[in-house]
Structures are given as C-alpha cells and as structure tokens.
Design a protein around this motif. Structure first.
Motif, short mmCIF file in Angstrom:
data_model
loop_
_atom_site.label_atom_id
_atom_site.label_comp_id
_atom_site.label_asym_id
_atom_site.label_seq_id
_atom_site.Cartn_x
_atom_site.Cartn_y
_atom_site.Cartn_z
N ALA A 206 0.83 -1.20 0.00
CA ALA A 206 0.00 0.00 0.00
C ALA A 206 0.87 1.25 0.00
CB ALA A 206 -0.93 0.00 1.21
N GLY A 207 2.00 1.21 0.69
CA GLY A 207 2.92 2.34 0.67
C GLY A 207 3.45 2.62 -0.72
N GLN A 208 3.65 1.58 -1.50
CA GLN A 208 4.10 1.76 -2.88
C GLN A 208 3.03 2.49 -3.70
OE1 GLN A 208 6.95 1.27 -4.35
NE2 GLN A 208 6.24 1.77 -6.41
N LEU A 209 1.77 2.15 -3.47
CA LEU A 209 0.70 2.84 -4.17
C LEU A 209 0.69 4.33 -3.82
CD1 LEU A 209 -2.29 0.35 -3.89
CD2 LEU A 209 -0.69 0.63 -5.77
N PHE A 210 0.91 4.65 -2.55
CA PHE A 210 0.96 6.06 -2.13
C PHE A 210 2.04 6.81 -2.90
CE2 PHE A 210 3.08 9.27 0.43
CZ PHE A 210 2.03 10.11 0.76
N ASN A 211 3.22 6.21 -3.00
CA ASN A 211 4.32 6.86 -3.72
C ASN A 211 3.99 7.05 -5.20
OD1 ASN A 211 5.88 6.94 -1.37
ND2 ASN A 211 6.79 4.94 -1.77
N GLU A 212 3.30 6.08 -5.79
CA GLU A 212 2.96 6.19 -7.21
C GLU A 212 1.90 7.26 -7.45
OE1 GLU A 212 3.96 1.49 -8.24
OE2 GLU A 212 1.92 2.25 -8.45
N VAL A 214 1.51 10.01 -5.59
CA VAL A 214 2.23 11.29 -5.46
C VAL A 214 3.03 11.58 -6.72
CG1 VAL A 214 4.03 12.50 -4.18
CG2 VAL A 214 2.31 11.19 -2.95
N GLY A 215 3.66 10.54 -7.29
CA GLY A 215 4.42 10.73 -8.51
C GLY A 215 3.56 11.04 -9.73
N SER A 216 2.25 10.78 -9.61
CA SER A 216 1.34 11.02 -10.74
C SER A 216 0.57 12.32 -10.61
CB SER A 216 0.33 9.85 -10.84
OG SER A 216 0.98 8.62 -11.02
N LEU A 217 0.74 13.05 -9.50
CA LEU A 217 -0.04 14.26 -9.28
C LEU A 217 0.26 15.33 -10.32
CD1 LEU A 217 -0.03 14.59 -5.39
CD2 LEU A 217 -1.98 14.13 -6.87
N ALA A 218 1.54 15.57 -10.60
CA ALA A 218 1.87 16.60 -11.58
C ALA A 218 1.28 16.29 -12.96
CB ALA A 218 3.40 16.77 -11.67
N PRO A 219 1.45 15.06 -13.49
CA PRO A 219 0.78 14.74 -14.77
C PRO A 219 -0.74 14.86 -14.68
CG PRO A 219 2.48 13.11 -14.29
CD PRO A 219 2.33 13.95 -13.06
N ALA A 220 -1.32 14.52 -13.52
CA ALA A 220 -2.78 14.62 -13.37
C ALA A 220 -3.24 16.07 -13.42
CB ALA A 220 -3.21 13.97 -12.06
N PHE A 221 -2.53 16.97 -12.73
CA PHE A 221 -2.85 18.39 -12.79
C PHE A 221 -2.73 18.90 -14.22
CE2 PHE A 221 -1.79 18.73 -8.11
CZ PHE A 221 -3.09 19.00 -7.73
N SER A 222 -1.70 18.45 -14.91
CA SER A 222 -1.50 18.89 -16.29
C SER A 222 -2.64 18.40 -17.18
CB SER A 222 -0.16 18.37 -16.82
OG SER A 222 0.07 18.80 -18.14
N LEU A 223 -3.04 17.13 -17.02
CA LEU A 223 -4.15 16.60 -17.80
C LEU A 223 -5.44 17.38 -17.54
CD1 LEU A 223 -3.61 12.73 -17.45
CD2 LEU A 223 -3.44 14.07 -19.55
N ALA A 251 -3.53 9.36 -15.25
CA ALA A 251 -2.09 9.57 -15.05
C ALA A 251 -1.46 8.35 -14.38
CB ALA A 251 -1.86 10.82 -14.21
N VAL A 252 -2.15 7.77 -13.40
CA VAL A 252 -1.64 6.58 -12.72
C VAL A 252 -1.58 5.39 -13.68
CG1 VAL A 252 -2.22 4.86 -10.96
CG2 VAL A 252 -2.33 7.29 -10.40
N GLU A 253 -2.60 5.25 -14.50
CA GLU A 253 -2.62 4.15 -15.47
C GLU A 253 -1.50 4.31 -16.48
OE1 GLU A 253 -3.74 0.68 -17.42
OE2 GLU A 253 -4.22 1.43 -15.42
N GLN A 254 -1.29 5.54 -16.94
CA GLN A 254 -0.23 5.78 -17.93
C GLN A 254 1.15 5.51 -17.35
OE1 GLN A 254 -0.35 9.70 -19.60
NE2 GLN A 254 1.42 9.40 -20.90
N GLY A 255 1.34 5.87 -16.08
CA GLY A 255 2.66 5.70 -15.48
C GLY A 255 2.91 4.35 -14.86
N TYR A 256 1.86 3.73 -14.29
CA TYR A 256 2.08 2.51 -13.50
C TYR A 256 1.12 1.36 -13.83
CZ TYR A 256 4.68 5.95 -10.80
OH TYR A 256 5.55 6.95 -10.42
N GLN A 257 0.21 1.55 -14.77
CA GLN A 257 -0.70 0.48 -15.22
C GLN A 257 -1.46 -0.17 -14.07
OE1 GLN A 257 2.83 0.28 -16.50
NE2 GLN A 257 1.90 1.86 -17.77
N TRP A 258 -2.10 0.65 -13.25
CA TRP A 258 -2.87 0.11 -12.13
C TRP A 258 -4.01 -0.79 -12.60
CZ3 TRP A 258 -4.12 3.61 -7.36
CH2 TRP A 258 -2.93 3.93 -6.69
#
Length: 383
Positions: A206-212, A214-223, A251-258
């Motif tokens: 679950a901690g890994q999901l949190f990090n992913e 956070v890493g997707s927030l900037a692309p999400a704001f941009s989208l 953004a999460v799907e594009q970066g990490y394929q959730w």
C-alpha cells in the motif's frame, strides 16, 4: 515414536476434517479492508464441536456465505481456482482427497483409509492447501496523498509553468480481483487471519501505491488543466472531485498500469488543500483582476481603479504625483482612453438661412400665415 505420532496425527486429522464448516467474513473488519480469509464462523463463535480441524482444508459440503459488496476467491495449492461475484450462500465441493467427508456422502471406509495414508506420508498433516478469500468490491475510502514540496506542471490557461503543494484523499476500487491477487498482493497476506488494508501504514504494498499516486499528481494536474472540457481552469479542481479523479486515474494508469496490471482504479478524489507557490499566486491574482475588468462590470471596476490611483498619487506626492499620473496615463492614451459611457449625440444646430427658406416655401403654399412667418424669421435671426 515418530511413526506412532504420524499415525495418530493422520487419523485424528481425518476425523476432525469430516465435519462440515460454515464460512463467512470475520468480525471487527475495518471499512478499508480489501482482502481477507473466510473464517469458519461456528468454531470462532465457540459453539462448534470441531475445534481440531485443519486450517487449510475446507470439507466438502461446507457452506460459505458471500455478503453484499464482496467477491469470493477460491484457491487450491496456491492457485486461483474460482471466483464468485454474486452475494449468497454457496456449498464447497472439491475433488481433492483431503476435502472428502462422510457427511458429504463421499463414503466411509475409502475416505478414512485413503486420507489417513496420504496424511501419514506428510507427518500427519494434509498434503494440500485450500483457502477461501473475500475481496471487497466496494469503494475503499481514506486513501490519502500529499506532497512535501511543490510539484510543477504546464498550465494551459495561464500559459506557463505553475507549482503547488497539495494534499487530499481518494477512493480506490478493485475492478479485477484476480489480477489484484495474482499480480499485486504479497503472499504473506494470503494466510488465515491476515487482512490486506490499503490504509495500513505497515503494508509495504500500500505504501508503494501512495508513492505512485504522489508521482502522478503533476501529470494529473496537467491533464486536468489542459483539458478543454474542464475549462482549462485549475481553480475548478476542488469542486470537481470526479473530473480530477479521472485525470488522476489516467495519469496513474499511464505511469504505473494500475488497472491493466493490478486490477485497481481510482474512483473519486477530495482535494483538501492546494497551496500555490509565490509566482503562481501572483499569476492567479492577475487573472482575477482581468476577470473583474471584463464584461459588464469592467467599466466600473476600471474607473474605480483609476480613481483610487489618482487619490493615492495625490496623498503620496501632492500635485506632482497627480501630474505624474496624468503624464503616465497620457502615454497610454490618457484618461480619455478609458471606457466611458457613450453619451447620446447632440444634434447639429440647423442653418438659419435654410430654416428661413423652408418657412418662405410654407408661406407661399399657404401653410402658414404672414404672422407665423414673421415669428419664425425673428427666432431664426435671434431677434
């Protein structure tokens, strides 16, 4: 001695595992629980006679109740064998030797002898593992995200890079339980008594999901801010939980394929706060002023701003300050260049000669009398 213990354990285990069990969800589960093992309710409540059955064997004929909002995942020797998504009561049936029971009509002599021999070879333990797990199909709340420093993205409306510190939460949903278990859940959670919870601070997955996230927030704001259907306004984000959830999920799907690899999807978001950096705050102030100076209220606001400027110039620099403001406004077209209400045009004064000619024609046609003509003549000449 070892041989005797193995024989006793094998026979005792076979006898204990003849009982049918009643499986359902354990008590005291948190609302954020995502995956957990089914438990034999009768034994746990203290009313069952079978207290020595194997924890990794489900007897044929046992009942499993699936409540609303959950799916049932069946496993045999570490492999997924079935999945049930509909609520209701189900009966366990398995061809595995260790699941056979005389209470399920599987025979008496053959069941005892064959199972005892097989378990004897494994030191009295069943040489198989069966398990039933419940998977939540609901929206799982309280999944939080936040940034410790500014994140930056290109904003389509402001036409520049903007930055902010933000925090909030999102709801998560398991859209493909089989993918979720096969590709993401650690093996340590596929055990009786273990609960996979996305909000558990000790859950490394679950901690890994949190990090992913956070890493997707900037692309999400941009989208979000560059999507014309959203009006290109980042200021709308806090009132559009579903719209931003779509951008964050993409953004999460594009970066990490959730969704495609893990069977997970973000459903809703709640932005608690957005703290823009200094440059972005100044840009937003400028945009707000521009919005205020446009449309029907623009003229009033603009004149009020100029009046305030003249007053400030007078207070700070006296006449010189007012003259300086006048020179500055003159360089950009002067105060007269401001939007002013359009006054109705004053009709041009009529030529007295032309007026007298019209009066003479009216006299000749008998439309007016001589006295009328003399009066018009005196008025036209200002007499």
């Amino acid at each position: 001695m070892g041989l005797v213990q193995a024989v006793v354990g094998a026979v005792g285990g076979v006898l204990a595992d003849q009982w049918k069990d009643f499986y359902t969800v354990p008590e005291g589960l948190p609302a954020t629980a995502a995956l957990f093992a089914a438990v034999p309710r009768g034994t746990n409540a203290g009313r069952g006679s079978n207290t020595n059955g194997s924890s990794n064997i489900i007897t044929n004929g046992s009942k499993i109740v699936v409540p609303e909002g959950y799916g049932l995942l069946l496993m045999q020797n570490g492999a997924i064998t079935a999945f049930v998504a509909e609520p209701g009561g189900y009966e366990w049936r398995s061809d595995d030797l260790n699941s056979k029971s005389l209470f399920a009509g599987d025979g008496l002599v053959s069941t005892f002898i064959t199972q005892s021999w097989e378990r004897f070879k494994f030191g009295g333990q069943p040489g198989s593992q069966q398990a039933a797990f419940f998977v939540s199909l609901k929206e799982l709340p309280e999944n939080r995200f936040g940034t410790q420093s500014e994140i930056y993205w290109d904003d389509g409306f402001l036409n520049t890079q903007v930055g902010a510190v933000t925090r909030g939460s999102y709801t998560l949903k398991i859209v493909d339980p089989i993918l979720f278990v096969k590709n993401f859940v650690p093996a340590s959670y596929l055990q009786p008594g273990k609960v996979f919870d996305f909000t558990d601070l000790d859950n490394a997955a679950a901690g890994q999901l949190f990090n992913e996230v956070v890493g997707s927030l900037a692309p999400a704001f941009s989208l979000y801010s560059n999507d014309p259907s959203k009006g290109n306004r980042i200021t709308k984000l806090q009132q559009d939980s579903l719209g931003f959830a779509q951008s964050l999920s993409a953004a999460v799907e594009q970066g990490y394929q959730w969704k495609s690899d893990r069977g997970l999807a973000i459903v809703k978001t709640a932005i608690v706060s957005i703290e823009y950096d200094a440059n972005t705050r100044e840009l937003l102030k400028t945009v707000q002023r521009a919005d205020a100076l446009s449309g029907a209220r623009g003229n009033v606001n603009l004149q009020a701003s100029v009046a305030q400027g003249i007053q400030s110039a007078g207070e700070n620099g006296g006449a010189a300050g007012v003259m300086g403001l006048g020179m500055a406004t003159g360089m950009v077209g002067g105060l007269g260049a401001l939007q002013q209400p359009v006054a109705p045009a004053t009709p041009a004064a009529e030529d007295p000669v032309a007026k007298l000619q019209k009066a003479k024609q009216m006299l000749d046609l008998g439309l007016i009398t001589q006295a009328d003509y003399d009066a018009l003549k005196a008025k036209a000449l200002g007499l």
